[in-house]
Scaffold this active site. Structure first.
Site, PDB file in Angstrom:
ATOM      1  N   GLY A  76       0.669  -1.093  -0.141  1.00 23.97           N
ATOM      2  CA  GLY A  76      -0.149   0.047  -0.057  1.00 23.97           C
ATOM      3  C   GLY A  76       0.527   1.391  -0.217  1.00 23.97           C
ATOM      4  O   GLY A  76       2.305   1.448   0.160  1.00 23.97           O
ATOM      5  N   GLY A 115       6.046  -4.184  12.120  1.00 30.00           N
ATOM      6  CA  GLY A 115       7.649  -4.734  12.677  1.00 30.00           C
ATOM      7  C   GLY A 115       8.117  -3.395  12.069  1.00 30.00           C
ATOM      8  O   GLY A 115       8.162  -1.981  12.422  1.00 30.00           O
ATOM      9  N   ILE A 139       6.502 -12.437  14.873  1.00 27.34           N
ATOM     10  CA  ILE A 139       7.273 -13.492  15.139  1.00 27.34           C
ATOM     11  C   ILE A 139       8.201 -14.417  15.143  1.00 27.34           C
ATOM     12  O   ILE A 139       9.199 -15.170  14.832  1.00 27.34           O
ATOM     13  CB  ILE A 139       6.292 -14.943  13.985  1.00 27.34           C
ATOM     14  CG1 ILE A 139       6.434 -14.872  12.740  1.00 27.34           C
ATOM     15  CG2 ILE A 139       4.873 -15.009  13.999  1.00 27.34           C
ATOM     16  CD1 ILE A 139       6.183 -15.684  12.045  1.00 27.34           C
ATOM     17  N   ASP A 140       9.177 -13.069  13.919  1.00 24.98           N
ATOM     18  CA  ASP A 140      10.557 -13.716  14.265  1.00 24.98           C
ATOM     19  C   ASP A 140      11.318 -13.192  15.231  1.00 24.98           C
ATOM     20  O   ASP A 140      12.412 -13.994  15.353  1.00 24.98           O
ATOM     21  CB  ASP A 140      11.134 -12.553  12.717  1.00 24.98           C
ATOM     22  CG  ASP A 140      10.164 -13.090  11.626  1.00 24.98           C
ATOM     23  OD1 ASP A 140       9.471 -14.405  11.511  1.00 24.98           O
ATOM     24  OD2 ASP A 140      10.326 -12.623  10.595  1.00 24.98           O
ATOM     25  N   MET A 182       9.643 -20.204   9.153  1.00 23.15           N
ATOM     26  CA  MET A 182       9.588 -18.930   8.635  1.00 23.15           C
ATOM     27  C   MET A 182      10.912 -18.391   9.251  1.00 23.15           C
ATOM     28  O   MET A 182      11.975 -18.718  10.097  1.00 23.15           O
ATOM     29  CB  MET A 182       8.768 -17.855   9.269  1.00 23.15           C
ATOM     30  CG  MET A 182       7.667 -18.091   7.907  1.00 23.15           C
ATOM     31  SD  MET A 182       6.238 -16.771   8.195  1.00 23.15           S
ATOM     32  CE  MET A 182       5.371 -17.338   6.963  1.00 23.15           C
ATOM     33  N   GLY A 183      11.458 -17.446   9.090  1.00 19.64           N
ATOM     34  CA  GLY A 183      12.971 -16.752   9.411  1.00 19.64           C
ATOM     35  C   GLY A 183      13.958 -16.496   9.032  1.00 19.64           C
ATOM     36  O   GLY A 183      14.893 -17.040   8.216  1.00 19.64           O
ATOM     37  N   GLU A 235      14.218 -20.626   6.354  1.00 18.52           N
ATOM     38  CA  GLU A 235      13.739 -19.435   5.224  1.00 18.52           C
ATOM     39  C   GLU A 235      14.872 -18.855   4.394  1.00 18.52           C
ATOM     40  O   GLU A 235      15.112 -18.652   3.246  1.00 18.52           O
ATOM     41  CB  GLU A 235      12.568 -19.508   4.818  1.00 18.52           C
ATOM     42  CG  GLU A 235      12.494 -17.987   4.911  1.00 18.52           C
ATOM     43  CD  GLU A 235      10.818 -17.479   5.201  1.00 18.52           C
ATOM     44  OE1 GLU A 235      10.126 -17.952   5.076  1.00 18.52           O
ATOM     45  OE2 GLU A 235      10.639 -16.781   6.247  1.00 18.52           O
ATOM     46  N   LEU A 283       1.029 -21.463   8.607  1.00 17.04           N
ATOM     47  CA  LEU A 283       0.357 -22.219   9.861  1.00 17.04           C
ATOM     48  C   LEU A 283       1.056 -21.627  11.304  1.00 17.04           C
ATOM     49  O   LEU A 283       1.015 -22.140  12.607  1.00 17.04           O
ATOM     50  CB  LEU A 283       0.697 -23.930   9.880  1.00 17.04           C
ATOM     51  CG  LEU A 283      -0.556 -24.471   8.590  1.00 17.04           C
ATOM     52  CD1 LEU A 283       0.232 -25.809   8.634  1.00 17.04           C
ATOM     53  CD2 LEU A 283      -1.588 -24.380   9.176  1.00 17.04           C
ATOM     54  N   ARG A 285       1.564 -18.913  12.257  1.00 15.52           N
ATOM     55  CA  ARG A 285       1.286 -17.285  11.758  1.00 15.52           C
ATOM     56  C   ARG A 285       0.197 -17.142  12.127  1.00 15.52           C
ATOM     57  O   ARG A 285      -0.196 -16.350  12.467  1.00 15.52           O
ATOM     58  CB  ARG A 285       1.628 -16.387  10.938  1.00 15.52           C
ATOM     59  CG  ARG A 285       2.724 -15.625  11.171  1.00 15.52           C
ATOM     60  CD  ARG A 285       3.287 -14.435  10.151  1.00 15.52           C
ATOM     61  NE  ARG A 285       2.503 -14.173   9.179  1.00 15.52           N
ATOM     62  CZ  ARG A 285       2.596 -13.365   7.491  1.00 15.52           C
ATOM     63  NH1 ARG A 285       3.861 -13.775   7.707  1.00 15.52           N
ATOM     64  NH2 ARG A 285       1.486 -13.214   7.152  1.00 15.52           N
TER      65      ARG A 285
HETATM   66  O1  F6P Z   1       8.201 -11.863   9.268  1.00 16.55           O
HETATM   67  C1  F6P Z   1       7.451 -12.333   9.535  1.00 16.55           C
HETATM   68  C2  F6P Z   1       7.542 -13.363   8.781  1.00 16.55           C
HETATM   69  O2  F6P Z   1       6.496 -14.565   8.744  1.00 16.55           O
HETATM   70  C3  F6P Z   1       8.386 -13.554   7.579  1.00 16.55           C
HETATM   71  O3  F6P Z   1       9.453 -14.984   8.579  1.00 16.55           O
HETATM   72  C4  F6P Z   1       8.505 -14.802   6.166  1.00 16.55           C
HETATM   73  O4  F6P Z   1       8.380 -14.372   5.909  1.00 16.55           O
HETATM   74  C5  F6P Z   1       6.922 -13.350   5.895  1.00 16.55           C
HETATM   75  O5  F6P Z   1       6.815 -12.935   7.216  1.00 16.55           O
HETATM   76  C6  F6P Z   1       6.011 -14.023   4.858  1.00 16.55           C
HETATM   77  O6  F6P Z   1       5.491 -12.830   4.471  1.00 16.55           O
HETATM   78  P1  F6P Z   1       3.960 -12.757   3.807  1.00 16.55           P
HETATM   79  O7  F6P Z   1       2.699 -12.997   4.987  1.00 16.55           O
HETATM   80  O8  F6P Z   1       4.202 -11.384   3.239  1.00 16.55           O
HETATM   81  O9  F6P Z   1       4.340 -13.833   2.375  1.00 16.55           O
END
Ligand code: F6P
Length: 358
Positions: A76, A115, A139-140, A182-183, A235, A283, A285
């Site tokens: 946005g 964030g 979440i990171d 994730m990460g 990741e 899953l 998040r």
């Molecule tokens: O920063 C948080 C996060 O969950 C990362 O760990 C992940 O790479 C990213 O967001 C994924 O984002 P999106 O939901 O836009 O694919």
């Protein structure tokens, strides 16, 4: 009319956001304030203003829900574009439009739950004279300015749960299971989730790994009678002399993801063992926040209102030494907290025979 405080949730969603909203509403009502919830992140600030009044009744029962009842976006008009000095720049006319909307509905200050990117936007709004309070969310768990963010514990719980499930099928089939989590820049989710779920190897961005060493480790386990192995890979993990795995989603846009498949393929080739990859994805998040995230979210929401009441605008809520305090947003942005390879947590993992593939 009652004094009004605004709140919005921005960036990727995260378990605990609704606990923050509820905390904000209950604390603000005690002060006689009305809470305006802007929809879909900063976008709700654009004319004519997309918002709902959040009150006690409307936030009743939301604490245990994942996601955010007012919506969010990581796209946005307010999304950080890198400009001079690596600073994100939101267009001046966009900020003016937001200021106009806030003034027209009598919102005197704005709580921004987001964030690092959202905090960069918050800083610009603050510098443009809009009273902002930040609440850190990811979440990171990779923000230097706060010892913990809500959402992390829920993500770690999801990883541990996935490993518990993968363990039984891996053992039954004598397979290697690779779980991609994730990460992008920091391996906190992989490290904590891996330890909690009894992983055998954890691959994180901060410790480049070697396929041969990882394969040797798995072969040794097999020779010792452990015919299945669990590998957690963040990741953003990178092989030594290799590259992070990204895929193009559209022109000029790349997304992390895919390293799990590459690791599974390499391990199958080098060990001869049947190997499967599972990508945990969103899953980790979604779904109900853990008790810890509900409590931290509540504390952050309440503290954000208290900071606003004390007039500490331009501040961000921060968790330090078991207390919720605040720091300046300017000092908080752009500072990632990474896993230190020599840290006690990594040493603990090594002591329980977890390999980092070095
Ligand atoms: O920063 C948080 C996060 O969950 C990362 O760990 C992940 O790479 C990213 O967001 C994924 O984002 P999106 O939901 O836009 O694919």
């Amino acid at each position: 009319m009652k004094p009004r405080i605004g709140v919005l949730t921005s960036g990727g969603d995260c378990p605990g956001l609704n606990a923050v909203l509820r905390g904000v509403v209950l604390a603000a009502e005690k002060l006689g304030w009305e809470v305006v919830g802007f929809k879909d992140g900063f976008e709700g600030l654009l004319p004519p203003g997309e918002f709902v009044i959040l009150d006690r009744a409307g936030t009743d029962g939301i604490m245990s829900l994942g996601g955010t009842i007012i919506g969010t976006t990581n796209r946005g008009h307010f999304i950080a574009k890198v400009g001079a000095g690596d600073r994100a720049v939101v267009a001046a006319d966009v900020i003016e439009k937001a200021r106009g909307v806030l003034a027209s509905i009598g919102v005197q200050s704005l709580i921004i739950v987001g964030g690092d990117g959202s905090m960069t936007t918050a800083l610009q709004l603050q510098e443009a004279g809009i009273n902002c309070i930040g609440v850190p969310k990811t979440i990171d768990n990779d923000l230097e300015a706060t010892a913990m963010t809500f959402g992390f514990d829920s993500a770690v719980a999801a990883v541990a749960d996935a490993l518990d499930r993968l363990h039984t099928t891996a053992t039954s089939h004598k397979r290697v299971m690779v779980l991609e989590v994730m990460g992008r820049h920091a391996g906190w989710i992989a490290l904590h989730g891996g330890i909690a779920g009894g992983a055998d190897a954890i691959l994180i961005p901060e410790i480049p790994f070697d396929y041969e060493k990882l394969a040797t480790f798995i072969n040794k386990r097999s020779a010792g009678g452990n015919h299945s192995s669990m590998v957690v890979v963040a990741e953003g993990a990178t092989p030594k002399d290799g590259q992070q795995v990204l895929h193009q989603t559209k022109e000029g846009e790349y997304r992390f993801g895919g390293i799990g498949d590459v690791v599974a393929h390499e391990l199958a080739a080098r060990t001869g063992k049947e190997t499967r990859c599972c990508v945990l994805g969103h899953l980790q998040r979604g779904g109900p926040p853990t008790t810890l995230d509900r409590i931290l979210g509540t504390r952050f929401g309440v503290q954000a209102v208290q900071i606003a009441n004390e007039g500490h605008f331009g501040s961000m809520v921060s968790y330090q030494n078991y207390q919720v305090q605040h720091v300046s947003i300017a000092d908080a942005v752009n500072r990632l907290r990474l896993v230190q390879p020599s840290s006690q947590m990594v040493q603990t993992a090594r002591e329980v025979d977890i390999s980092f593939g070095e």
